[in-house]
Scaffold this motif. Sequence first.
Motif, PDB file in Angstrom:
ATOM      1  N   HIS A   9      47.415  38.255  44.909  1.00 11.22           N
ATOM      2  CA  HIS A   9      46.226  38.654  44.532  1.00 11.22           C
ATOM      3  C   HIS A   9      46.380  39.556  42.959  1.00 11.22           C
ATOM      4  CE1 HIS A   9      43.464  35.844  47.218  1.00 11.22           C
ATOM      5  NE2 HIS A   9      44.271  37.101  48.505  1.00 11.22           N
TER       6      HIS A   9
ATOM      7  N   HIS B 189      37.515  36.914  40.420  1.00 14.37           N
ATOM      8  CA  HIS B 189      38.944  37.339  42.031  1.00 14.37           C
ATOM      9  C   HIS B 189      37.463  38.371  42.387  1.00 14.37           C
ATOM     10  CE1 HIS B 189      40.739  38.463  45.180  1.00 14.37           C
ATOM     11  NE2 HIS B 189      41.472  37.317  44.561  1.00 14.37           N
TER      12      HIS B 189
ATOM     13  N   GLN C  48      36.477  33.133  41.821  1.00 13.98           N
ATOM     14  CA  GLN C  48      38.117  32.868  42.050  1.00 13.98           C
ATOM     15  C   GLN C  48      38.486  33.702  43.471  1.00 13.98           C
ATOM     16  OE1 GLN C  48      41.653  35.315  40.312  1.00 13.98           O
ATOM     17  NE2 GLN C  48      41.993  32.991  39.684  1.00 13.98           N
ATOM     18  N   GLU C  49      39.636  32.468  44.499  1.00 17.59           N
ATOM     19  CA  GLU C  49      39.740  32.970  45.483  1.00 17.59           C
ATOM     20  C   GLU C  49      37.880  33.099  46.531  1.00 17.59           C
ATOM     21  OE1 GLU C  49      42.678  32.814  46.766  1.00 17.59           O
ATOM     22  OE2 GLU C  49      43.224  32.182  44.712  1.00 17.59           O
TER      23      GLU C  49
END
Length: 235
Positions: free
Chosen positions: A59, A88, A118-119
């Motif tokens: 991350h 993110h 994202q994620e």
Amino acid sequence: MSLSPTPRTLQVSLRECRLVFERLMQVVRMEPGMVPALRDCALYSAALNLGGFAELQRHLQLLEQSGPRALSLDNQIDVKRVDCAGQHAWLVADTLLDLLADDLKRHGEARLRVANVQEPEELHVIKALAERYGLCIELASDTQGLTLTAQHRTQAPTLLDQIRLNGLKVEAALWWKLFHHANEALAPDSFESRRHAGSIMVDAKGRLVGRPDEDETDLSLLMAGIESGTTAPTH
């Protein structure tokens, strides 16, 4: 047949987690104003068994590679839609929470459809972030993205309370790897750095700068190094 030893685990306190996570955000050069929010997202990711400690380095790489982008909000539809511009989840979590909290206060209900993040699994950290507002956030996913719904929560111990009381478990080897990586945010130990440590400044001869001579600060360790020749003053 020999059995592999069970990895040793540590019980890490809230303070220790925040200290290391905050320094890690500084190592990857996150904007200073974003550091506290990202630190807490990393904390809650670990507490909620999302990516947590094991995925933290990955991350950090994603955060390091990303830059701030504007979110777009479409409120001309039944359920507001937020396009996160591929950022993110940790970078947008607080903004999404603010939108939900504002809608709930104004209208008595709050729902957001979130896309292009994202994620997306990491967006579940918003559940813990929302506790400071006294809110409960539910997340539901489908082919079009995530839908976030906010409600007022009943009084109960928060996740932060649980971390404060019990800490978090982490494999020792992994923790020390993160710990040493986090130390890259610190200035190297030197005569110069010791002179500027804490709330005082000291000149090259060990005299306090800007503070009275009767100050009770103990400079014996610093000056002992100079007298023994193991610590050389800079010029």
